[in-house]
Structures are given as structure tokens and as C-alpha cells.
Design an enzyme around this catalytic site. Structure first.
Site, PDB file in Angstrom:
ATOM      1  N   LYS A 113      28.645  24.582  97.486  1.00  0.00           N
ATOM      2  CA  LYS A 113      28.174  23.854  98.660  1.00  0.00           C
ATOM      3  C   LYS A 113      28.965  24.284  99.886  1.00  0.00           C
ATOM      4  O   LYS A 113      30.102  24.719  99.783  1.00  0.00           O
ATOM      5  CB  LYS A 113      28.355  22.351  98.450  1.00  0.00           C
ATOM      6  CG  LYS A 113      27.355  21.755  97.481  1.00  0.00           C
ATOM      7  CD  LYS A 113      27.344  20.246  97.623  1.00  0.00           C
ATOM      8  CE  LYS A 113      26.358  19.600  96.662  1.00  0.00           C
ATOM      9  NZ  LYS A 113      26.375  18.132  96.742  1.00  0.00           N
ATOM     10  N   SER A 155      25.572  10.454 102.755  1.00  0.00           N
ATOM     11  CA  SER A 155      26.429  11.354 103.546  1.00  0.00           C
ATOM     12  C   SER A 155      25.570  12.362 104.306  1.00  0.00           C
ATOM     13  O   SER A 155      25.856  12.711 105.450  1.00  0.00           O
ATOM     14  CB  SER A 155      27.399  12.101 102.634  1.00  0.00           C
ATOM     15  OG  SER A 155      28.253  11.206 101.984  1.00  0.00           O
ATOM     16  N   HIS A 215      29.653   4.174  99.897  1.00  0.00           N
ATOM     17  CA  HIS A 215      30.627   4.547  98.858  1.00  0.00           C
ATOM     18  C   HIS A 215      31.718   3.480  98.733  1.00  0.00           C
ATOM     19  O   HIS A 215      32.125   3.126  97.626  1.00  0.00           O
ATOM     20  CB  HIS A 215      31.323   5.874  99.205  1.00  0.00           C
ATOM     21  CG  HIS A 215      30.437   7.075  99.259  1.00  0.00           C
ATOM     22  ND1 HIS A 215      30.396   7.921 100.345  1.00  0.00           N
ATOM     23  CD2 HIS A 215      29.569   7.591  98.346  1.00  0.00           C
ATOM     24  CE1 HIS A 215      29.551   8.920 100.094  1.00  0.00           C
ATOM     25  NE2 HIS A 215      29.023   8.731  98.895  1.00  0.00           N
ATOM     26  N   ARG A 268      21.145   3.592  94.660  1.00  0.00           N
ATOM     27  CA  ARG A 268      20.678   2.916  95.873  1.00  0.00           C
ATOM     28  C   ARG A 268      19.226   2.524  95.759  1.00  0.00           C
ATOM     29  O   ARG A 268      18.796   1.517  96.300  1.00  0.00           O
ATOM     30  CB  ARG A 268      20.849   3.838  97.098  1.00  0.00           C
ATOM     31  CG  ARG A 268      22.276   4.087  97.484  1.00  0.00           C
ATOM     32  CD  ARG A 268      22.386   5.275  98.395  1.00  0.00           C
ATOM     33  NE  ARG A 268      21.933   6.486  97.711  1.00  0.00           N
ATOM     34  CZ  ARG A 268      22.063   7.704  98.180  1.00  0.00           C
ATOM     35  NH1 ARG A 268      22.608   7.903  99.360  1.00  0.00           N
ATOM     36  NH2 ARG A 268      21.643   8.750  97.490  1.00  0.00           N
TER      37      ARG A 268
HETATM   38  O1  PNS Z   1      28.079  12.885  95.390  1.00  0.00           O
HETATM   39  P1  PNS Z   1      27.299  13.790  94.476  1.00  0.00           P
HETATM   40  O2  PNS Z   1      27.148  15.165  95.118  1.00  0.00           O
HETATM   41  O3  PNS Z   1      25.975  13.208  94.050  1.00  0.00           O
HETATM   42  O4  PNS Z   1      28.192  13.974  93.154  1.00  0.00           O
HETATM   43  C1  PNS Z   1      27.795  14.815  92.107  1.00  0.00           C
HETATM   44  C2  PNS Z   1      28.888  14.905  91.022  1.00  0.00           C
HETATM   45  C3  PNS Z   1      30.210  15.360  91.632  1.00  0.00           C
HETATM   46  C4  PNS Z   1      29.083  13.549  90.391  1.00  0.00           C
HETATM   47  C5  PNS Z   1      28.402  15.915  89.936  1.00  0.00           C
HETATM   48  O5  PNS Z   1      27.976  17.097  90.564  1.00  0.00           O
HETATM   49  C6  PNS Z   1      29.473  16.249  88.905  1.00  0.00           C
HETATM   50  O6  PNS Z   1      29.900  15.408  88.157  1.00  0.00           O
HETATM   51  N1  PNS Z   1      29.904  17.523  88.887  1.00  0.00           N
HETATM   52  C7  PNS Z   1      30.944  17.990  87.992  1.00  0.00           C
HETATM   53  C8  PNS Z   1      30.453  19.126  87.110  1.00  0.00           C
HETATM   54  C9  PNS Z   1      29.854  18.605  85.813  1.00  0.00           C
HETATM   55  O7  PNS Z   1      30.506  17.935  85.057  1.00  0.00           O
HETATM   56  N2  PNS Z   1      28.570  18.944  85.571  1.00  0.00           N
HETATM   57  C10 PNS Z   1      27.865  18.666  84.339  1.00  0.00           C
HETATM   58  C11 PNS Z   1      27.502  17.245  84.085  1.00  0.00           C
HETATM   59  S1  PNS Z   1      26.196  16.603  85.046  1.00  0.00           S
END
Ligand code: PNS
Length: 163
Positions: free
Chosen positions: A42, A129, A18, A91
Site C-alpha cells: 500500500k 480512513s 477506531h 460498521r
Molecule cells: O484496516 P485494514 O486495512 O482493514 O486491516 C487489514 C488487516 C491488517 C487486519 C489484514 O490485512 C491483516 O491481518 N493482514 C496481515 C496479513 C495476514 O495475516 N493475512 C492473512 C489472513 S487474512
């Protein structure tokens, strides 16, 4: 006009992968906001506040990077902080499908918000993670994969869980 990018994620915990990505990203934008999703679904190892603190400590030398948390839609948060770009890392090919789905959904919700993908250094291309949590929980060393404050926090949290 200042170019602001948001780098959203769960960051449970933040890894060198990150940080490598944020370091690359911050060179291309005036301001980078690393935004931790407050997700009730989660069951994280670290609370949102703990993750914010760990991440703030890890980026404290970078003056154009902030760490915040958000809930709700990412596009609404991005609009509130006036970000024009969502920064994410890819990645490996296996990340692509998930990232593309999210990017397309976000574009549908907010066409003016652009997704930018960067590749982390190849030495971190396998780091997640989830694997860091798993290896640390099973007693393996993660010292090369996460910043020192996270090594300490992992030992403490996993120790608490064991006792
Ligand atoms: O590190 P991660 O868990 O892959 O991150 C996921 C994240 C936080 C980027 C994604 O879950 C997110 O943007 N959530 C916010 C809710 C949202 O906007 N959802 C709809 C669009 S995909």
C-alpha cells in the site's frame, strides 16, 4: 491468565471510529494491542512510525491499551504477544464479507485464536480512513471524525503534498 486481544488494522489515519471500537474492546479484555500492519504494497498517507505515534497519542489515557506494528501473518504476531482474540469492527453489512473471509482464513491458520466483532457507535458507522483522507485532501472538515493530533497531521501532510 490475562486475556489479551489484538486489534489489527492499517489505521491510515486512526479515526474516532477506531477509537470508539478500541474503547469498547478494552473494557472486555485485560490488555488490548492495537497493531498496525507494515504493508509495503500500500502507499499510505502516513508512514508506519507516524501512524504508531498518532495512535499512541490518541490512546495515551488508556492504561490497558498498547500500540505496536507488525508484519507477516497476523496469527503469528498474535501468538507472539499471547493474544487469544482478534478484535475487529463491523460498521455495516458491507464490511461483513471481507471480515468473515479474513476471520475464516485466520481460524484455518490458528484454530485457537477467536475473532470478536464489535459494532462502533452509530455516529461513526460511515467513517473510514479512506473517506477521511479523501475529504481532508479536498478541503473538507474532518474535525469531528478524527482526534485533534490527526487533524493537525493531516493538514501538515496534505499541505506538504500540495507544495
Ligand atoms: O484496516 P485494514 O486495512 O482493514 O486491516 C487489514 C488487516 C491488517 C487486519 C489484514 O490485512 C491483516 O491481518 N493482514 C496481515 C496479513 C495476514 O495475516 N493475512 C492473512 C489472513 S487474512
Amino acid at each position: 491468565m490475562k486475556r489479551i486481544a489484538v486489534y489489527p488494522g492499517t489505521f491510515d489515519p486512526v479515526t474516532h471510529g477506531h477509537l470508539d471500537l478500541a474503547d469498547r474492546g478494552r473494557r472486555h479484555f485485560d490488555h488490548l494491542v492495537m497493531a498496525i500492519l507494515r504493508n509495503e504494497d500500500k502507499e499510505p498517507l502516513f508512514t508506519v512510525q507516524e501512524r504508531v505515534e498518532l495512535l499512541r497519542e490518541a490512546v495515551k489515557g488508556w492504561d490497558n491499551v498498547d500500540v505496536e506494528s507488525f508484519d507477516g501473518l497476523l496469527v503469528d504476531y498474535a501468538r507472539r504477544i499471547k493474544a487469544s482474540v482478534i478484535l475487529r469492527g463491523i460498521r455495516a453489512l458491507s464490511d461483513f464479507e471481507y471480515e468473515m473471509q479474513m476471520a475464516m482464513m485466520n481460524r484455518r491458520l490458528e484454530p485457537d485464536l477467536e475473532a470478536v466483532f464489535l459494532l462502533p457507535s452509530e455516529e461513526y458507522s460511515f467513517v473510514s480512513s479512506r473517506l477521511v483522507r479523501e475529504v481532508a485532501a479536498l478541503g473538507g472538515s474532518v474535525e469531528d471524525l478524527v482526534p485533534p493530533n490527526v487533524v493537525t497531521a493531516l493538514a501538515k501532510r496534505l499541505g506538504e503534498r500540495r507544495s
